[in-house]
Write a protein that holds these residues in place. Structure first.
Motif, short mmCIF file in Angstrom:
data_model
loop_
_atom_site.label_atom_id
_atom_site.label_comp_id
_atom_site.label_asym_id
_atom_site.label_seq_id
_atom_site.Cartn_x
_atom_site.Cartn_y
_atom_site.Cartn_z
N ASN A 123 0.83 -1.22 0.00
CA ASN A 123 0.00 0.00 0.00
C ASN A 123 0.86 1.27 0.00
OD1 ASN A 123 -2.62 -1.28 0.18
ND2 ASN A 123 -2.09 -1.82 2.27
N TYR A 124 2.15 1.10 0.35
CA TYR A 124 3.04 2.26 0.49
C TYR A 124 4.25 2.17 -0.44
CZ TYR A 124 0.35 2.63 4.84
OH TYR A 124 -0.66 2.72 5.77
N LEU A 125 4.16 1.34 -1.47
CA LEU A 125 5.33 1.06 -2.31
C LEU A 125 5.99 2.30 -2.89
CD1 LEU A 125 4.87 -2.15 -4.48
CD2 LEU A 125 6.34 -1.76 -2.51
N ASN A 126 5.21 3.30 -3.28
CA ASN A 126 5.79 4.51 -3.87
C ASN A 126 6.69 5.27 -2.90
OD1 ASN A 126 4.48 4.03 -6.28
ND2 ASN A 126 2.74 5.35 -5.79
N ASN A 127 6.54 4.96 -1.63
CA ASN A 127 7.30 5.67 -0.60
C ASN A 127 8.36 4.79 0.08
OD1 ASN A 127 5.76 8.28 -0.57
ND2 ASN A 127 4.10 6.88 -0.11
N ILE A 128 8.59 3.61 -0.49
CA ILE A 128 9.58 2.69 0.07
C ILE A 128 10.76 2.57 -0.89
CG2 ILE A 128 10.02 0.29 0.74
CD1 ILE A 128 7.06 0.09 1.54
N LYS A 129 11.97 2.78 -0.37
CA LYS A 129 13.18 2.66 -1.19
C LYS A 129 13.55 1.19 -1.37
CE LYS A 129 17.92 4.26 -1.66
NZ LYS A 129 19.02 5.07 -1.08
N ASP A 130 13.62 0.46 -0.27
CA ASP A 130 13.91 -0.97 -0.35
C ASP A 130 13.50 -1.65 0.94
OD1 ASP A 130 15.95 -0.43 1.49
OD2 ASP A 130 17.55 -0.56 0.02
N MET A 131 13.55 -3.00 0.91
CA MET A 131 13.17 -3.80 2.08
C MET A 131 14.14 -4.97 2.21
SD MET A 131 9.02 -3.89 1.38
CE MET A 131 9.14 -3.88 -0.42
#
Length: 266
Positions: A123-131
């Motif tokens: 739901n927040y992919l656009n705001n995540i750099k990496d995991m």
């Protein structure tokens, strides 16, 4: 204080310092990164991470663990935000709006809800750099599976559609307490900035793959008979005699886009 591990939370604490050091080296935290840890437990990753980065928010569901961490002097002296919350209820926009930067997420995920957590983060992919996550090996095998393999399925497609994913490390059960019955992997996931699949509507993709894999031993002509004619499959360049596990993600996207155009049958 005495700490009791709760089975319902799937708690397995990393205890091997060499493995922990290796995990941190893969994450490569920098002082200016905005880091978020899911399920810190007793701080096995959090505490060594503080040497490299102090912009860390840690989200923990177990109040006993939170109380323990709030008494650790190294965390008290650092800019660590310790949050008592269920990760599946946490609003990441509060962090994103606070820091005005994309966040980096890491953690040793609870085995029982690891995939549920990943899909929630989508739901927040656009705001995540990496995991960077530690997960059970059998689930990771499904995440990274390619067409034609026995592990390839809905999970493989939905993850790979949005993220680049690779295995970084295999972790033996002896490196945890309590010792799990299965091996774990550390994985790296990076959301695509520009997705090459050109999918118009994910609703149609979900419908197709759910139906195809629910009858995975049947060929497409039979498993998708109510959605596509043989002529339509031929037109899209997809062999109607193959099974669900032999269809690539790109081909499933072709099918989904076609179904969107011809959705009158749904």
């Amino acid at each position: 204080m005495q700490i009791f591990l709760k089975k319902k939370y799937g708690q397995h604490i990393l205890v091997n310092k060499k493995i922990i050091k290796k995990i941190i080296s893969f994450i490569r935290p920098k002082f200016h990164h905005i880091m978020v840890e899911i399920g810190p437990g007793l701080g096995a990753l959090t505490i060594p991470m503080v040497k490299y980065n102090q912009n860390i928010s840690i989200i923990e569901i177990d109040k006993n663990f939170v109380d323990f961490l709030k008494k650790k002097q190294i965390l008290i002296n650092s800019n660590i935000d310790i949050i008592l919350n269920n990760i599946l209820n946490f609003n990441f926009l509060t962090l994103i709006q606070k820091y005005k930067k994309r966040i980096r997420i890491f953690g040793n995920l609870p085995y029982n809800i690891s995939t549920k957590i990943i899909f929630y983060l989508f739901n927040y992919l656009n705001n995540i750099k990496d995991m960077h996550f530690i997960m059970q090996k059998e689930v990771v095998n499904r995440l990274i599976a390619y067409p034609g393999g026995k592990n390839y399925g809905c999970l493989s497609i939905m993850i790979q559609l949005f993220c680049k994913i690779k295995i970084l490390l295999e972790i033996n059960p002896n490196n945890f307490y309590p010792k799990p019955k299965i091996f774990s992997n550390m994985i790296y996931m990076r959301p695509y900035v520009n997705n090459s699949y050109n999918l118009d509507n994910i609703f149609f993709l979900k419908k197709i793959i759910k139906q195809a894999f629910s009858m995975r031993r049947k060929i497409l002509r039979n498993s998708l008979i109510n959605l596509f004619s043989i002529e339509e499959l031929d037109y899209l360049g997809i062999d109607y005699k193959i099974r669900a596990e032999d269809v690539s993600i790109l081909e499933y996207c072709y099918l989904a886009n076609w179904l969107k155009i011809n959705h009158k049958r749904l």
